[in-house]
Scaffold this motif. Structure first.
Motif, PDB file in Angstrom:
ATOM      1  N   ARG A 211      26.520 138.114 101.845  1.00 51.94           N
ATOM      2  CA  ARG A 211      26.359 138.485 100.352  1.00 51.94           C
ATOM      3  C   ARG A 211      26.718 137.541  99.394  1.00 51.94           C
ATOM      4  NH1 ARG A 211      25.828 144.262  97.794  1.00 51.94           N
ATOM      5  NH2 ARG A 211      26.380 143.838  95.598  1.00 51.94           N
ATOM      6  N   ALA A 212      28.180 137.250  99.592  1.00 50.22           N
ATOM      7  CA  ALA A 212      28.636 136.127  98.801  1.00 50.22           C
ATOM      8  C   ALA A 212      27.754 135.001  98.952  1.00 50.22           C
ATOM      9  CB  ALA A 212      30.021 135.754  99.294  1.00 50.22           C
TER      10      ALA A 212
ATOM     11  N   GLY B 171      18.195 147.474 105.716  1.00 53.18           N
ATOM     12  CA  GLY B 171      17.509 147.100 104.503  1.00 53.18           C
ATOM     13  C   GLY B 171      18.036 147.903 103.286  1.00 53.18           C
ATOM     14  N   GLU B 172      18.545 148.916 103.378  1.00 49.48           N
ATOM     15  CA  GLU B 172      19.411 149.169 101.991  1.00 49.48           C
ATOM     16  C   GLU B 172      20.236 148.529 101.398  1.00 49.48           C
ATOM     17  OE1 GLU B 172      20.202 153.588 102.265  1.00 49.48           O
ATOM     18  OE2 GLU B 172      18.118 154.041 103.015  1.00 49.48           O
ATOM     19  N   GLN B 173      21.213 148.031 102.324  1.00 50.23           N
ATOM     20  CA  GLN B 173      22.246 146.994 101.725  1.00 50.23           C
ATOM     21  C   GLN B 173      21.476 145.698 101.246  1.00 50.23           C
ATOM     22  OE1 GLN B 173      24.733 148.681 101.157  1.00 50.23           O
ATOM     23  NE2 GLN B 173      26.250 147.540 102.361  1.00 50.23           N
ATOM     24  N   ALA B 174      20.706 145.250 102.065  1.00 54.74           N
ATOM     25  CA  ALA B 174      19.912 144.087 101.484  1.00 54.74           C
ATOM     26  C   ALA B 174      19.092 144.115 100.197  1.00 54.74           C
ATOM     27  CB  ALA B 174      18.786 143.347 102.565  1.00 54.74           C
ATOM     28  N   GLU B 175      18.821 145.268 100.144  1.00 54.14           N
ATOM     29  CA  GLU B 175      18.017 145.396  98.633  1.00 54.14           C
ATOM     30  C   GLU B 175      19.168 145.706  97.488  1.00 54.14           C
ATOM     31  OE1 GLU B 175      15.416 146.227  95.704  1.00 54.14           O
ATOM     32  OE2 GLU B 175      14.996 145.450  97.780  1.00 54.14           O
ATOM     33  N   ARG B 176      20.194 146.340  97.788  1.00 53.27           N
ATOM     34  CA  ARG B 176      21.209 146.434  96.900  1.00 53.27           C
ATOM     35  C   ARG B 176      21.831 145.141  96.340  1.00 53.27           C
ATOM     36  NH1 ARG B 176      23.981 150.538 100.325  1.00 53.27           N
ATOM     37  NH2 ARG B 176      22.889 152.472  99.782  1.00 53.27           N
TER      38      ARG B 176
ATOM     39  N   GLU C  86      19.222 143.535  94.234  1.00 49.97           N
ATOM     40  CA  GLU C  86      19.148 144.039  92.918  1.00 49.97           C
ATOM     41  C   GLU C  86      20.376 143.505  92.130  1.00 49.97           C
ATOM     42  OE1 GLU C  86      17.147 146.104  91.361  1.00 49.97           O
ATOM     43  OE2 GLU C  86      15.765 146.165  92.811  1.00 49.97           O
ATOM     44  N   THR C  87      21.504 143.232  92.714  1.00 47.95           N
ATOM     45  CA  THR C  87      22.537 142.752  91.865  1.00 47.95           C
ATOM     46  C   THR C  87      22.207 141.166  91.426  1.00 47.95           C
ATOM     47  OG1 THR C  87      24.363 143.653  93.367  1.00 47.95           O
ATOM     48  CG2 THR C  87      24.750 141.701  92.280  1.00 47.95           C
TER      49      THR C  87
ATOM     50  N   ALA D 224      22.025 132.445  94.206  1.00 42.77           N
ATOM     51  CA  ALA D 224      21.313 132.613  93.130  1.00 42.77           C
ATOM     52  C   ALA D 224      21.870 132.274  91.973  1.00 42.77           C
ATOM     53  CB  ALA D 224      21.074 134.353  93.253  1.00 42.77           C
ATOM     54  N   ALA D 225      23.026 132.416  91.641  1.00 44.13           N
ATOM     55  CA  ALA D 225      23.748 131.901  90.462  1.00 44.13           C
ATOM     56  C   ALA D 225      23.547 130.524  90.168  1.00 44.13           C
ATOM     57  CB  ALA D 225      25.398 132.266  90.531  1.00 44.13           C
ATOM     58  N   ASP D 226      23.276 129.718  91.327  1.00 46.54           N
ATOM     59  CA  ASP D 226      22.996 128.053  90.997  1.00 46.54           C
ATOM     60  C   ASP D 226      21.649 128.031  90.917  1.00 46.54           C
ATOM     61  OD1 ASP D 226      25.904 127.748  91.337  1.00 46.54           O
ATOM     62  OD2 ASP D 226      25.858 126.971  93.193  1.00 46.54           O
ATOM     63  N   GLY D 227      20.763 128.969  90.651  1.00 42.10           N
ATOM     64  CA  GLY D 227      19.282 128.853  90.449  1.00 42.10           C
ATOM     65  C   GLY D 227      18.362 128.790  91.470  1.00 42.10           C
ATOM     66  N   HIS D 228      19.018 128.963  92.700  1.00 44.52           N
ATOM     67  CA  HIS D 228      18.104 129.017  93.955  1.00 44.52           C
ATOM     68  C   HIS D 228      17.302 130.301  93.958  1.00 44.52           C
ATOM     69  CE1 HIS D 228      19.773 125.046  94.927  1.00 44.52           C
ATOM     70  NE2 HIS D 228      21.046 125.718  94.794  1.00 44.52           N
ATOM     71  N   ARG D 229      16.184 130.244  94.704  1.00 49.39           N
ATOM     72  CA  ARG D 229      15.285 131.345  95.048  1.00 49.39           C
ATOM     73  C   ARG D 229      16.080 131.783  96.367  1.00 49.39           C
ATOM     74  NH1 ARG D 229       9.686 131.939  97.711  1.00 49.39           N
ATOM     75  NH2 ARG D 229       9.171 133.853  97.523  1.00 49.39           N
TER      76      ARG D 229
END
Length: 64
Positions: free
Chosen positions: A32-33, A52-57, A60-61, A39-44
Motif C-alpha cells: 500500500r505504501a 480485492g476490497e482492500q486493493a480497491e480502498r 480510491e485513496t 502514485a504521488a510521484d505521478g506514475h500510473r
C-alpha cells in the motif's frame, strides 16, 4: 546524459520518467505504501491484492 526536469519527487529526488507500475499486495503494508508513493510521484499504478476490497480502498485513496 541526464535530463533535469526541474520537478522533484515526494522525497525531493529527481523523478523517474513516468512509468506504469504493477504493485502486488497493494491492499496493506509495504504494498500500500509503495502504491501511494508511486502514485504521488505521478506514475500510473495497478494495485493488486488477494483481498480485492482492500486493493480497491488503496486505489480510491490514490485517486483523490
Amino acid at each position: 546524459m541526464t535530463l533535469h526536469t526541474g520537478r522533484t519527487t515526494s522525497n525531493g529526488a529527481e523523478p523517474m520518467p513516468q512509468r506504469t507500475a504493477i504493485v502486488t499486495g497493494a491492499g496493506s503494508g509495504i504494498g500500500r505504501a509503495t502504491t501511494e508513493r508511486l502514485a504521488a510521484d505521478g506514475h500510473r499504478v495497478l494495485a493488486l491484492d488477494l483481498d480485492g476490497e482492500q486493493a480497491e480502498r488503496t486505489a480510491e485513496t490514490v485517486r483523490m
